[in-house]
Design an enzyme around this catalytic site. Structure first.
Site, PDB file in Angstrom:
ATOM      1  N   GLY A   8      94.500  38.829  -4.202  1.00 32.61           N
ATOM      2  CA  GLY A   8      93.301  38.219  -4.743  1.00 32.61           C
ATOM      3  C   GLY A   8      92.468  39.215  -5.506  1.00 32.61           C
ATOM      4  O   GLY A   8      92.964  40.261  -5.951  1.00 32.61           O
ATOM      5  N   SER A   9      91.200  38.921  -5.658  1.00 33.27           N
ATOM      6  CA  SER A   9      90.292  39.795  -6.390  1.00 33.27           C
ATOM      7  C   SER A   9      89.991  41.047  -5.587  1.00 33.27           C
ATOM      8  O   SER A   9      90.164  41.076  -4.359  1.00 33.27           O
ATOM      9  CB  SER A   9      88.979  39.054  -6.677  1.00 33.27           C
ATOM     10  OG  SER A   9      88.258  38.839  -5.472  1.00 33.27           O
TER      11      SER A   9
ATOM     12  N   CYS B  97      97.851  38.667 -12.316  1.00 38.56           N
ATOM     13  CA  CYS B  97      97.328  40.020 -12.087  1.00 38.56           C
ATOM     14  C   CYS B  97      98.053  41.044 -12.945  1.00 38.56           C
ATOM     15  O   CYS B  97      97.457  42.028 -13.394  1.00 38.56           O
ATOM     16  CB  CYS B  97      97.463  40.397 -10.607  1.00 38.56           C
ATOM     17  SG  CYS B  97      96.477  39.377  -9.493  1.00 38.56           S
TER      18      CYS B  97
ATOM     19  N   ALA C 127      94.801  29.302  -1.076  1.00 41.30           N
ATOM     20  CA  ALA C 127      93.637  28.963  -1.896  1.00 41.30           C
ATOM     21  C   ALA C 127      93.302  27.481  -1.738  1.00 41.30           C
ATOM     22  O   ALA C 127      94.195  26.635  -1.589  1.00 41.30           O
ATOM     23  CB  ALA C 127      93.914  29.295  -3.353  1.00 41.30           C
ATOM     24  N   SER C 128      92.018  27.168  -1.825  1.00 40.58           N
ATOM     25  CA  SER C 128      91.562  25.813  -1.522  1.00 40.58           C
ATOM     26  C   SER C 128      92.008  24.774  -2.549  1.00 40.58           C
ATOM     27  O   SER C 128      91.997  23.577  -2.250  1.00 40.58           O
ATOM     28  CB  SER C 128      90.033  25.790  -1.407  1.00 40.58           C
ATOM     29  OG  SER C 128      89.436  26.220  -2.621  1.00 40.58           O
TER      30      SER C 128
ATOM     31  N   GLU D 248      96.941  43.388  -2.433  1.00 41.61           N
ATOM     32  CA  GLU D 248      97.469  43.282  -3.804  1.00 41.61           C
ATOM     33  C   GLU D 248      96.375  42.592  -4.598  1.00 41.61           C
ATOM     34  O   GLU D 248      96.184  41.379  -4.493  1.00 41.61           O
ATOM     35  CB  GLU D 248      98.773  42.488  -3.808  1.00 41.61           C
ATOM     36  CG  GLU D 248      99.576  42.665  -5.092  1.00 41.61           C
ATOM     37  CD  GLU D 248      99.128  41.746  -6.214  1.00 41.61           C
ATOM     38  OE1 GLU D 248      98.326  42.201  -7.072  1.00 41.61           O
ATOM     39  OE2 GLU D 248      99.542  40.591  -6.239  1.00 41.61           O
TER      40      GLU D 248
ATOM     41  N   TRP E  54      95.942  31.038  -5.841  1.00 37.52           N
ATOM     42  CA  TRP E  54      96.465  29.811  -6.426  1.00 37.52           C
ATOM     43  C   TRP E  54      97.375  30.049  -7.622  1.00 37.52           C
ATOM     44  O   TRP E  54      98.097  29.142  -8.036  1.00 37.52           O
ATOM     45  CB  TRP E  54      95.301  28.922  -6.892  1.00 37.52           C
ATOM     46  CG  TRP E  54      94.263  29.692  -7.663  1.00 37.52           C
ATOM     47  CD1 TRP E  54      93.092  30.197  -7.184  1.00 37.52           C
ATOM     48  CD2 TRP E  54      94.320  30.087  -9.050  1.00 37.52           C
ATOM     49  NE1 TRP E  54      92.408  30.882  -8.174  1.00 37.52           N
ATOM     50  CE2 TRP E  54      93.137  30.822  -9.329  1.00 37.52           C
ATOM     51  CE3 TRP E  54      95.239  29.883 -10.074  1.00 37.52           C
ATOM     52  CZ2 TRP E  54      92.861  31.355 -10.588  1.00 37.52           C
ATOM     53  CZ3 TRP E  54      94.974  30.411 -11.324  1.00 37.52           C
ATOM     54  CH2 TRP E  54      93.804  31.135 -11.573  1.00 37.52           C
TER      55      TRP E  54
END
Length: 466
Positions: free
Chosen positions: A207-208, A263, A157-158, A229, A131
């Site tokens: 993402g994470s 990030c 993403a939600s 990534e 997001w």
């Protein structure tokens, strides 16, 4: 099932969307597969022309898309407009360079054979996107892959479903065939089933590191290519000869861009002893001077965190670091106002192994570390499981490049904040993932690099240059 997007600055519902049903998901996967058969055979010049048109659509609707991003995840409106412009740039880049990047490469081999490397598309590629840069991170996947002849399916993403639908609409307005780029409004619990579907040929995630590990495990079990990534805890190294005014100004920007939710944001500020006190004093003053407010206001420097739960997680990391002995110099408490607002925060004397030392702090929190010299600065910079970006600040550019080469990171900058650029490969090492996006390296991640050997008659001379 209905999916709502909520404005993090106000708590108000922005819009609601119907989730993609199992039947609709199946139909979209099948349509993408059928479209790939056509799209992969479409001349690359046509694909490039449509990408150029997508860039035009983005520019023509900048305010609409920027306001949508700001409403759904809270980034300052000026940065949202810049994000739309960057998406147009990446479309333009591949519209101009894709054919060159993907042209056959003739390689000298056997004297009686013509040997060629061809780059051919793989098929439908699933993109799992976050997001925080809801347009840019999708477009830096979509532009090179559509140019290469792949088709894309997006699991966004939600909390940014409106952005997901808007991006799909960009490609529709640009004239891409139905199924070339498809948004799936599905729950994270459905991701494995999509990756395991035989029609999906590859997957990428931003993402994470936890999410990346899960995706890589599923993709690996299916022998499908993946690009990850993931997170970062980028060091910002300040040497004793750093140009201090420029360094401090950029340090604040590097920490607070996108409300600190990036990030590649600078997160750990590693400063040599000779200039530590000066840097800290100036840095705290500049952080305190930032304007926190309505992200729709052009005067705002720092808006809300994207969701209340994310702000709560960030505050927990700050509180635990302080409890372990970190010195809170600025901020450190959720703001007493509507919305998920966390102030610019500075922590010094960060204890080893505290959250601010070992974890990624995804918000406007800066961790400061004092080190005796350059060697210790490099050691501290690399003392992390992450390896996405890093920067070093010095008047001596040769020294800066030498230090940059010693960073354990996918990106290393001298006298500049870490950023992505369509012309340069982007990605990390260690727990920050693998694979590369952007530039020529990015467009060749999801292609079949095929060797073609054409045997000539023994007496026939082969022109290996042609």
């Amino acid at each position: 099932m209905s999916i709502e997007s909520t404005n993090p600055a106000t708590g108000d519902v922005v819009d609601s969307f119907e989730a993609t049903s199992d039947e609709e998901r199946e139909a979209r996967l099948e349509r993408a597969t059928e479209t790939f058969s056509e799209w992969s055979e479409t001349p690359i010049e046509t694909r490039q022309r449509l990408l150029a048109r997508a860039a035009d659509v983005l520019r023509e609707n900048t305010d609409e898309y920027a306001e949508l991003m700001t409403e759904e995840m809270g980034k300052p409106i000026g940065q949202a407009r810049d994000e739309v412009a960057k998406c147009a740039w990446v479309c333009d880049y591949y519209a101009q360079n894709a054919a060159q990047h993907l042209q056959d490469e003739v390689i000298a081999g056997d004297e009686n054979a013509r040997t060629v490397v061809a780059y051919q598309p793989l098929g439908p590629v699933l993109a799992i996107m976050p997001w925080n840069f809801p347009f840019w991170q999708v477009f830096r996947f979509a532009a090179p892959n559509l140019a290469a002849g792949n088709v894309g399916l997006l699991k966004h993403a939600s909390n940014v479903p409106g952005c997901a639908r808007a991006i799909e609409d960009v490609f529709d307005r640009a004239g891409f065939p139905d199924g070339a780029f498809t948004s799936l409004l599905i729950d994270s619990s459905e991701i494995d089933a999509v990756i395991e579907d035989d029609r999906i040929r590859a997957v990428t995630i931003t993402g994470s590191d936890a999410a990346g590990r899960a995706v890589a495990e599923t993709a690996g079990s299916q022998l499908k290519k993946s690009v990850l990534e993931l997170g970062g805890s980028d060091p910002f190294v300040v040497l004793e000869d750093a140009p201090m005014e420029e360094t401090v100004e950029t340090a604040v920007q590097a920490r607070l861009i996108n409300n600190g939710q990036s990030c590649i944001a600078a997160k750990r500020f590693v400063v040599v002893d000779d200039v530590y006190d000066e840097f800290v004093d100036r840095f705290i003053d500049e952080m305190a001077a930032q304007t926190v407010g309505d992200p729709m206001d052009d005067a705002t420097d720092l808006g809300p965190q994207a969701r209340p739960d994310l702000m709560d997680d960030l505050h927990e990391q700050v509180a635990e670091t302080v409890e372990q002995g970190g010195e809170l110099e600025l901020g450190g408490e959720p703001m007493d106002r509507d919305g998920a607002y966390y102030p610019p925060t500075v922590i010094t004397d960060v204890p080893e192994n505290a959250p601010a030392d070992r974890e990624e702090l995804f918000g406007p929190v800066a961790s400061l570390f004092r080190v005796p010299d350059e060697a210790a600065a490099i050691e501290k910079a690399n003392d992390t499981r992450f390896g996405l970006g890093a920067s070093v600040w010095t008047e001596d550019l040769e020294r800066g490049e030498r230090v940059a080469r010693q960073f354990e990171s996918g990106l290393a900058f001298v006298n500049e904040l870490v950023k992505s650029d369509p012309r340069l490969p982007f990605g990390g090492v260690k727990d920050s993932g693998y694979g590369r996006e952007l530039a020529e390296h990015g467009i060749t991640e999801f292609v079949n690099t095929k060797t073609i050997w054409v045997q000539q008659d023994a007496g026939e001379e082969t022109d290996m240059i042609e």
